[in-house]
Design a protein around this motif. Structure first.
Motif, short mmCIF file in Angstrom:
data_model
loop_
_atom_site.label_atom_id
_atom_site.label_comp_id
_atom_site.label_asym_id
_atom_site.label_seq_id
_atom_site.Cartn_x
_atom_site.Cartn_y
_atom_site.Cartn_z
N UNK A 54 -2.17 -8.90 0.68
CA UNK A 54 -0.95 -8.24 1.17
C UNK A 54 -1.25 -6.78 1.52
N UNK A 55 -2.10 -6.14 0.73
CA UNK A 55 -2.51 -4.76 0.96
C UNK A 55 -4.00 -4.77 1.29
N UNK A 56 -4.34 -4.36 2.50
CA UNK A 56 -5.72 -4.44 2.99
C UNK A 56 -6.39 -3.07 2.91
N UNK A 57 -7.57 -3.03 2.33
CA UNK A 57 -8.33 -1.79 2.20
C UNK A 57 -8.61 -1.19 3.57
N UNK A 58 -8.38 0.12 3.71
CA UNK A 58 -8.60 0.79 4.99
C UNK A 58 -8.93 2.25 4.75
N UNK A 59 -9.61 2.84 5.72
CA UNK A 59 -9.90 4.27 5.68
C UNK A 59 -9.06 4.95 6.76
N UNK A 60 -8.21 5.86 6.33
CA UNK A 60 -7.30 6.52 7.24
C UNK A 60 -7.81 7.86 7.71
N UNK A 61 -6.89 8.66 8.25
CA UNK A 61 -7.22 10.00 8.71
C UNK A 61 -7.79 10.82 7.56
N UNK A 62 -8.64 11.76 7.90
CA UNK A 62 -9.29 12.64 6.91
C UNK A 62 -10.10 11.85 5.88
N UNK A 63 -10.56 10.66 6.27
CA UNK A 63 -11.41 9.80 5.42
C UNK A 63 -10.73 9.36 4.13
N UNK A 64 -9.41 9.37 4.10
CA UNK A 64 -8.68 8.91 2.92
C UNK A 64 -8.74 7.39 2.87
N UNK A 65 -9.14 6.86 1.73
CA UNK A 65 -9.22 5.41 1.55
C UNK A 65 -7.99 4.96 0.78
N UNK A 66 -7.35 3.94 1.31
CA UNK A 66 -6.16 3.39 0.68
C UNK A 66 -5.93 1.99 1.19
N UNK A 67 -4.69 1.58 1.19
CA UNK A 67 -4.33 0.22 1.59
C UNK A 67 -3.25 0.25 2.66
N UNK A 68 -3.38 -0.63 3.65
CA UNK A 68 -2.33 -0.83 4.65
C UNK A 68 -1.69 -2.18 4.38
N UNK A 69 -0.41 -2.26 4.67
CA UNK A 69 0.30 -3.52 4.46
C UNK A 69 -0.02 -4.49 5.59
N UNK A 73 -1.02 -8.84 -3.53
CA UNK A 73 -2.48 -8.89 -3.65
C UNK A 73 -3.07 -7.71 -2.90
N UNK A 74 -4.24 -7.24 -3.35
CA UNK A 74 -4.88 -6.11 -2.69
C UNK A 74 -6.39 -6.24 -2.71
N UNK A 75 -7.02 -5.60 -1.72
CA UNK A 75 -8.47 -5.59 -1.64
C UNK A 75 -8.93 -5.58 -0.20
N UNK A 76 -10.25 -5.64 0.00
CA UNK A 76 -10.77 -5.70 1.36
C UNK A 76 -10.46 -7.05 1.99
N UNK A 77 -10.26 -7.05 3.29
CA UNK A 77 -10.06 -8.30 4.01
C UNK A 77 -11.42 -8.98 4.12
N UNK A 78 -11.55 -10.13 3.53
CA UNK A 78 -12.83 -10.82 3.50
C UNK A 78 -13.10 -11.60 4.78
N UNK A 79 -12.15 -11.60 5.70
CA UNK A 79 -12.34 -12.25 6.99
C UNK A 79 -12.69 -13.71 6.86
N UNK A 80 -13.65 -14.17 7.63
CA UNK A 80 -14.06 -15.57 7.62
C UNK A 80 -15.07 -15.88 6.53
N UNK A 81 -15.31 -14.93 5.66
CA UNK A 81 -16.32 -15.13 4.62
C UNK A 81 -15.83 -16.04 3.51
#
Length: 126
Positions: A67-82, A52-60
């Motif tokens: 499984x793959x959480x949306x994140x912004x990495x170095x150099x503003x690259x947007x991808x997914x972290x496990x 599964x992938x997408x933003x972590x919706x937290x307590x919402x």
């Protein structure tokens, strides 16, 4: 703590952007990001490996983290972290808890939606 605030801010920004979209899935360059409405109606989408992938919706929501959480990495690259790479071990003693309270920065791989293709680096605690 700082990583939680960063991830929360990123998710809030993405939720605001997602809530204003009419699409169910939006594509940023080559990255597919499920919108809030899509996740509410259908749950997290699943890649070809069954992750599964997408933003972590937290307590919402009453949905586990993807499984793959949306994140912004170095150099503003947007991808997914496990999710499994983000998890930290649970302390077994009070001493371990103190050490884990202020861990050193650590690097986590940033992946494309397939969970295999490495597209960057995400730092926790940096």
């Amino acid at each position: 703590m700082r990583i939680n605030l960063f991830v929360l801010a990123l998710i809030s920004l993405l939720l605001l952007a997602g809530c204003s979209q009419q699409e169910t899935l939006k594509k940023t360059e080559d990255l597919v990001i499920p919108t809030f409405e899509y996740i509410l109606e259908n749950g997290y989408p699943v890649n070809d490996k069954g992750e599964t992938y997408g933003p972590d919706m937290g307590n919402m929501m009453i949905i586990d983290e993807p499984d793959l959480i949306l994140a912004q990495g170095e150099n503003s690259i947007i991808g997914y972290v496990k999710k499994v790479e983000m998890d930290v071990p649970k302390p077994k003693t009070p001493e371990e808890a103190v050490k884990l309270n202020n861990p050193p920065p650590r690097e986590v791989t940033l992946y494309d939606i397939d969970g295999e293709t490495i597209i960057g680096t995400f730092w926790i605690g940096k």
